[in-house]
Design a protein around this motif. Structure first.
Motif, PDB file in Angstrom:
ATOM      1  N   ALA A 168       6.726  -9.244  -3.194  1.00  0.00           N
ATOM      2  CA  ALA A 168       5.626  -9.000  -2.270  1.00  0.00           C
ATOM      3  C   ALA A 168       4.543  -8.163  -2.931  1.00  0.00           C
ATOM      4  N   SER A 169       4.941  -7.151  -3.695  1.00  0.00           N
ATOM      5  CA  SER A 169       3.977  -6.311  -4.399  1.00  0.00           C
ATOM      6  C   SER A 169       3.238  -7.107  -5.467  1.00  0.00           C
ATOM      7  N   SER A 170       3.969  -7.958  -6.183  1.00  0.00           N
ATOM      8  CA  SER A 170       3.349  -8.777  -7.220  1.00  0.00           C
ATOM      9  C   SER A 170       2.331  -9.740  -6.628  1.00  0.00           C
ATOM     10  N   SER A 171       2.676 -10.340  -5.496  1.00  0.00           N
ATOM     11  CA  SER A 171       1.771 -11.310  -4.873  1.00  0.00           C
ATOM     12  C   SER A 171       0.496 -10.631  -4.401  1.00  0.00           C
ATOM     13  N   GLY A 227      -1.761  -7.429   3.869  1.00  0.00           N
ATOM     14  CA  GLY A 227      -0.931  -6.294   4.237  1.00  0.00           C
ATOM     15  C   GLY A 227       0.333  -6.180   3.471  1.00  0.00           C
ATOM     16  N   SER A 228       0.579  -7.014   2.504  1.00  0.00           N
ATOM     17  CA  SER A 228       1.824  -6.967   1.782  1.00  0.00           C
ATOM     18  C   SER A 228       1.674  -6.269   0.473  1.00  0.00           C
ATOM     19  N   GLY A 229       1.131  -5.093   0.516  1.00  0.00           N
ATOM     20  CA  GLY A 229       0.831  -4.383  -0.684  1.00  0.00           C
ATOM     21  C   GLY A 229       1.996  -3.682  -1.298  1.00  0.00           C
ATOM     22  N   GLY A 230       1.684  -2.711  -2.187  1.00  0.00           N
ATOM     23  CA  GLY A 230       2.709  -2.025  -2.935  1.00  0.00           C
ATOM     24  C   GLY A 230       3.727  -1.379  -2.050  1.00  0.00           C
ATOM     25  N   GLY A 231       4.950  -1.387  -2.556  1.00  0.00           N
ATOM     26  CA  GLY A 231       6.025  -0.848  -1.761  1.00  0.00           C
ATOM     27  C   GLY A 231       6.195  -1.591  -0.471  1.00  0.00           C
ATOM     28  N   ALA A 232       6.041  -2.911  -0.528  1.00  0.00           N
ATOM     29  CA  ALA A 232       6.037  -3.716   0.686  1.00  0.00           C
ATOM     30  C   ALA A 232       7.294  -3.487   1.496  1.00  0.00           C
ATOM     31  N   GLY A 233       7.128  -3.271   2.803  1.00  0.00           N
ATOM     32  CA  GLY A 233       8.250  -3.018   3.676  1.00  0.00           C
ATOM     33  C   GLY A 233       8.866  -4.302   4.185  1.00  0.00           C
ATOM     34  N   PHE A 234       9.900  -4.120   5.040  1.00  0.00           N
ATOM     35  CA  PHE A 234      10.628  -5.278   5.537  1.00  0.00           C
ATOM     36  C   PHE A 234       9.724  -6.226   6.312  1.00  0.00           C
ATOM     37  N   LEU A 235       8.786  -5.708   7.071  1.00  0.00           N
ATOM     38  CA  LEU A 235       7.923  -6.584   7.862  1.00  0.00           C
ATOM     39  C   LEU A 235       7.000  -7.402   6.963  1.00  0.00           C
TER      40      LEU A 235
END
Length: 509
Positions: free
Chosen positions: A137-140, A150-158
């Motif tokens: 998710a962070s790479s994308s 919203g799927s930035g660094g340290g992406a959470g479960f959501l």
């Protein structure tokens, strides 16, 4: 401690097939030592602050970890494996330790240690799956391949579930997160009320009903959560200090009283599942902090994996010592009645000093866990209120929290109070209606919430992401040191998780 517990008479044969598969899963799932020690060659991903996850975030589940990470970023450090390991261990260790002896006394020492070892395997494997999902998710986000800003660094479960499963997956994950935290807080509120009632009688010689104690307990932590993490952090440090001090004291006084006949005299393998497995999974649960560890260690998955290994082994060692003291001192024949009386029996055997240590340890364990859980759930509801309050024209890239440019500080405080009421109101009501729900709630949280949230959703997400452009056949898209065994390991993890969850779902229907 608490009075009678309805789980006491629950007896069920253990699904031995599931336990055997779980015990052999580690050999299949964990990659070779060479792959674990390989140097990290993948580029370090630098993310713009705008790419942080702005949805209802499990990133808020452990705010202390965020503060710890921020302090390191100010020092321009790449983060330490030791610090990250302690962060993982600190997230796992908490009030679950109180319930461990109560839920494992029927099984006995050897079956309980075996069950805890299986739970450690589950935690380690699911943490690696969460690590890969967060890394993808962070790479994308950094490469612009993600379908969500919203799927930035340290992406959470959501963020992870949204990318792989879409909006339905995000809603399901949010519901499981709410269920898990609410069940935990219900347990803590109920037991906190019992402790306050007990302390009031012993110290002030006053009769305080457990229901009133639960209300006072939840109000105290709700007021702290309303003012944010700084207040919670201050009181949490006191609880953690008391937890460590009393743990050392109990082990110091308890070890000389351990009898091998007590450790080896009870052995009922049919009691490993569900009691030991459910409370064990909950007691090891720290998968929610993995995205934060990845960000803290500058998106280095190999170092993050090492921190997960060391950080998960520490609770395993502490729990083994804890079990040996409790189950080695207590004769199973003297621990009849309530399961929670196991702790009081230890106090009766050890004298008034040990009794006081048990009571203070219980209060500190409940308090430290309640501090983090309450502020997390309040943050969850505040973010949800922010989503409902934001203007439709700004729902693409603006923060979902209520904008400081739109509302005044008074409005922000009111929203925080509303979030605290929504978060802690239902647990107080349930604790009032079911004052002896501590163990029941923890068992339900461990199997239904923990296994589903940590075992099923991340594994299914990875199966989908590995087939997408994010994790395809390109070697650059494969996380170094990821879980071995390919798709078979993920399918096995999902199957085992369903095997653990479905019996509990069937019992509820």
């Amino acid at each position: 401690m608490s009075s009678s517990n309805p789980l006491r008479k629950r007896k069920r044969a253990a699904p031995l097939t599931t336990l055997i598969v779980m015990s052999g899963f580690l050999a299949i799932a964990v990659p070779s030592v060479n792959s674990f020690q390989q140097p990290y060659h993948h580029r370090i991903i630098q993310l713009h602050p705008q790419h942080r996850c702005n949805t209802i975030g499990l990133k808020n589940l452990h705010r202390d970890s965020q503060l710890f990470m921020a302090e390191n970023e100010e020092g321009k450090s790449d983060g330490s494996i030791a610090g990250a390991s302690l962060l993982f261990a600190g997230t796992a260790i908490g009030a679950g330790m109180i319930a461990l002896p109560a839920e494992t006394v029927d099984a006995g020492f050897v079956p309980s240690i075996f069950g805890l070892l299986l739970c450690w395997v589950f935690t380690y494997v699911t943490s690696l799956v969460t690590l890969e999902a967060s890394w993808l998710a962070s790479s994308s986000s950094a490469t612009g391949q993600g379908n969500d800003e919203g799927s930035g660094g340290g992406a959470g479960f959501l963020s992870i579930s949204r990318m792989a499963l879409g909006v339905p997956g995000e809603i399901l994950t949010a519901a499981l997160f709410w269920f898990l935290l609410t069940a935990i807080i219900v347990a803590y509120t109920a037991e906190g009320g019992q402790l306050i009632s007990q302390f009031a009688k012993e110290i002030a010689h006053a009769d305080v009903a457990p229901a009133i104690g639960s209300l006072l307990f939840a109000t105290f932590f709700g007021s702290l959560a309303t003012y944010g993490t700084s207040r919670v952090d201050a009181i949490n440090r006191l609880f953690v200090f008391g937890l460590v001090a009393t743990f050392i004291g109990l082990v110091w006084f308890g070890l000389p009283m351990v009898k091998y006949s007590n450790l080896l005299g009870q052995s009922d393998w049919s009691r490993v599942y569900p009691p030991v497995i459910s409370i064990g999974i909950l007691s090891f649960g720290a998968q929610n902090v993995v995205p934060t560890l990845l960000e803290y260690l500058k998106y280095d998955p190999v170092r993050t994996r090492q921190s997960i290994l060391f950080g998960s082994l520490l609770p395993l060692i502490l729990y083994a010592i804890w079990e040996s003291v409790f189950l080695g001192v207590i004769d199973i024949s003297s621990a009849d009645g309530s399961k929670m009386d196991v702790a009081s029996v230890l106090g009766q055997i050890g004298g008034p000093v040990v009794t006081d240590l048990v009571e203070v340890f219980s209060l500190c364990a409940i308090g430290s866990s309640m501090a983090g859980a309450s502020v997390s759930l309040v943050d969850f509801f505040q973010d949800a209120i922010g989503i409902l309050s934001k203007d439709e024209s700004s729902n693409t890239s603006q923060s979902v929290t209520v904008s400081e440019e739109v509302v005044t500080m008074i409005d922000t405080t009111r929203i925080r109070i509303l979030a605290a009421t929504l978060a802690l109101g239902p647990p107080v009501f349930l604790a009032y209606a079911f004052p002896n729900i501590f163990l029941v709630a923890l068992v339900r949280a461990g199997l239904l919430g923990g296994v589903s949230l940590y075992g099923i959703i991340p594994a299914i997400s990875i199966l989908i992401l590995r087939r997408s452009s994010l994790g395809g056949t390109n070697a650059q898209n494969k996380m170094p040191g990821r879980l071995g065994g390919g798709d078979f390991s993920l399918i096995a993890l999902v199957s085992i998780s369903f095997a653990l969850v479905l019996p509990e779902v069937r019992n509820l229907l």
